[in-house]
Scaffold this motif. Sequence first.
Motif, short mmCIF file in Angstrom:
data_model
loop_
_atom_site.label_atom_id
_atom_site.label_comp_id
_atom_site.label_asym_id
_atom_site.label_seq_id
_atom_site.Cartn_x
_atom_site.Cartn_y
_atom_site.Cartn_z
N UNK A 59 0.84 -1.20 0.00
CA UNK A 59 0.00 0.00 0.00
C UNK A 59 0.87 1.24 0.00
N UNK A 60 0.49 2.24 -0.81
CA UNK A 60 1.17 3.53 -0.79
C UNK A 60 0.20 4.59 -0.31
N UNK A 61 0.65 5.42 0.60
CA UNK A 61 -0.21 6.48 1.12
C UNK A 61 0.00 6.65 2.60
N UNK A 62 -1.09 6.77 3.32
CA UNK A 62 -1.04 6.88 4.78
C UNK A 62 -1.28 5.49 5.39
N UNK A 63 -0.84 5.27 6.64
CA UNK A 63 -1.00 3.95 7.27
C UNK A 63 -2.43 3.73 7.77
#
Length: 307
Positions: free
Chosen positions: A148-152
Motif C-alpha cells: 500500500x502507498x499512502x497513509x497507514x
Amino acid sequence: MKRAFIPPADSLIAFECAARHLSFTRAAEELHLTQGAVSKQVRQLEDRLGVELFRRVRQRIVLTDAGRLYLHDIRGALENMTAATRQVMSYAGSADVLNLAVLPTFGTRWLAPRLAGFQKRFPDAGLNLSVRLQPFDFDEEPFDGAIHHGDPVWAGAIAERLFDEEVIPVASRAFRDRHDIRDPADLVRVPRLQLATRPLAWRQWFEHVGVETDAAFQGARFEQFVMISEAAIHNMGAALIPRFFVEAELASGRLVQLFDISLDQNTAYYFVYPEGRTMRPVVKTFRQWLMEEARTARTNREAMLPR
C-alpha cells in the motif's frame, strides 16, 4: 432453494460460447461438440429460464435483449469461476501459497527482482501476485497481504512501514542535452510528463526549488510510473519518479538525474495484512523477508546521501 435456480454449467458455457461467436457451429468447434449438442443445450437453458435468449434469423442467430443482459452477468460469473479454479490449482505441489496484492510499478520494478531471495528462504511456497490500486476488504478478497502507498490507514488491517518515497527529476541524456537543461528553472520550458494519480507533483517540486510557474500541470499524462519512465527513456520529456523505481535505468545511463534535488513525500509504502487473523508460516516468512529487504533499501539510500 438458491441452488435450484442455477442452470447446469454445461448449458451456461454453451450459451456464453454461442453468444460470443453468434454461431452454434463455431461454438461447437470451440467446445469440441456437435452443432446439434450446443443447440440442444441452449434450447434446454431457454426452456428452464422461460425466456428466449436467441432469435433465429434465417441461417444465423442474434441475441435478444434478455440474452444480452444474461450474457453480461453470466460471462462475469464464468470468469470468476475460472479465476477461482486457477487460484486453487496453484496450491498443487506447494506447502503453502502466498496471495499478495501489489501496486503495478512497485511489483514490477522493486518487488519482482527480489522475489528469488524469498523463494530461497521458503522454497516450497507458491506465489500469487495480483494488482490492486485501492484498499479493499480482506474479508471479501482472497489475499494474505498487500503493498500500500499512502497513509497507514486501512480498515481492519495492520500497516507496517517499508520506506519513504524519494522523488527525483529524470530524463534521457539526449533530452537533457537537446534542451540544454542546466538549472531547475529550465524545466518550466521543456515537456514534462505527468502521473494522473499525482497531479500536484510538478507544482510541489517547483515550489520546493523556489521556481514560480503557472505551467506546472502541463504535459502528457500517464497512469503508471512504468509508462512515464519508458516515455522519458525515449526522449518524450522530463519526469518525476521515485528513485527506487529507476535505479536500473540510472545505473545503465538510459536515464539521468537532472538535479541533485529530491522531493520527499509525506506518504510511504506499507506492507498491510489482516488484523486479528492467524498469520500462516508463509505469511510470517514473507513479512520478515520483506521488512529486511526494505531495511536494506533504506540503509543503501542513506549511504548515498551527502554528508
